[in-house]
Scaffold this motif. Sequence first.
Motif, PDB file in Angstrom:
ATOM      1  N   SER A  89       6.727  -2.926   5.743  1.00 27.96           N
ATOM      2  CA  SER A  89       6.954  -2.202   4.496  1.00 27.96           C
ATOM      3  C   SER A  89       5.993  -1.023   4.381  1.00 27.96           C
ATOM      4  O   SER A  89       4.929  -1.014   5.005  1.00 27.96           O
ATOM      5  CB  SER A  89       6.755  -3.127   3.293  1.00 27.96           C
ATOM      6  OG  SER A  89       5.373  -3.375   3.096  1.00 27.96           O
ATOM      7  N   ASP A  91       4.078  -0.448   1.992  1.00 26.31           N
ATOM      8  CA  ASP A  91       2.808  -0.941   1.434  1.00 26.31           C
ATOM      9  C   ASP A  91       1.807  -1.257   2.542  1.00 26.31           C
ATOM     10  O   ASP A  91       0.620  -0.987   2.411  1.00 26.31           O
ATOM     11  CB  ASP A  91       3.037  -2.188   0.580  1.00 26.31           C
ATOM     12  CG  ASP A  91       3.840  -1.891  -0.674  1.00 26.31           C
ATOM     13  OD1 ASP A  91       3.854  -0.720  -1.114  1.00 26.31           O
ATOM     14  OD2 ASP A  91       4.457  -2.833  -1.203  1.00 26.31           O
ATOM     15  N   GLU A  92       2.295  -1.826   3.632  1.00 29.00           N
ATOM     16  CA  GLU A  92       1.420  -2.144   4.752  1.00 29.00           C
ATOM     17  C   GLU A  92       0.885  -0.870   5.404  1.00 29.00           C
ATOM     18  O   GLU A  92      -0.247  -0.838   5.867  1.00 29.00           O
ATOM     19  CB  GLU A  92       2.162  -2.990   5.771  1.00 29.00           C
ATOM     20  CG  GLU A  92       2.495  -4.378   5.295  1.00 29.00           C
ATOM     21  CD  GLU A  92       3.301  -5.152   6.314  1.00 29.00           C
ATOM     22  OE1 GLU A  92       2.680  -5.877   7.114  1.00 29.00           O
ATOM     23  OE2 GLU A  92       4.541  -5.003   6.313  1.00 29.00           O
ATOM     24  N   VAL A 116       8.770   2.403   8.940  1.00 27.68           N
ATOM     25  CA  VAL A 116       8.391   2.822   7.573  1.00 27.68           C
ATOM     26  C   VAL A 116       8.522   4.339   7.425  1.00 27.68           C
ATOM     27  O   VAL A 116       7.726   4.989   6.760  1.00 27.68           O
ATOM     28  CB  VAL A 116       6.959   2.369   7.212  1.00 27.68           C
ATOM     29  CG1 VAL A 116       6.879   0.862   7.076  1.00 27.68           C
ATOM     30  CG2 VAL A 116       5.950   2.859   8.227  1.00 27.68           C
TER      31      VAL A 116
END
Length: 172
Positions: A89, A91-92, A116
Amino acid sequence: MRSAWALPDAGATGRLGAALGRHCPCGPQGPRCLFLSGELGTGKTTLAAALLRVLGVCEVVNSPSYALVEVYPFPRGVAVHVDLYRLGSPDELEQLGLRDYLRADTLLVIEWPERVQAALPRPDLQLQLEVAAPGRLCRIEALTPFGEAWLALVERDMSAAPPDAGDPPQTP
């Protein structure tokens, strides 16, 4: 602008990486970005290592698969070699601190950007490596004005290479 090269062996992949390194527009104009896509074993790290050696990276260039990010200083700046294979994701990606590397003298070399892509900067060049018997095929697309100039110089360089240095560029 698009090009494609047949890469019959690892040497040809290295020659393409070296040509990309010789003409890399790193410098004070802003960070440059190169996306490397392709299945496991298609030569992404081989190409990146050759590019980084030509830029002046003296240390061994390994796949950043486990560390996710490897940073290599070179005379004109810093190369940040990123492997996003294990990310799931955006976010990672934020947790990797990639934004901290977006300085004018940075070259981002990103493997597996499709994981991503929406959260990444626009690449100057996007490379797709694939198996194409008896070796590999590399399709390159320039996506910025810097990328177009970069690719034009690489095409000229690869066309001037001796006949055993891999096949000349072909436009798909």
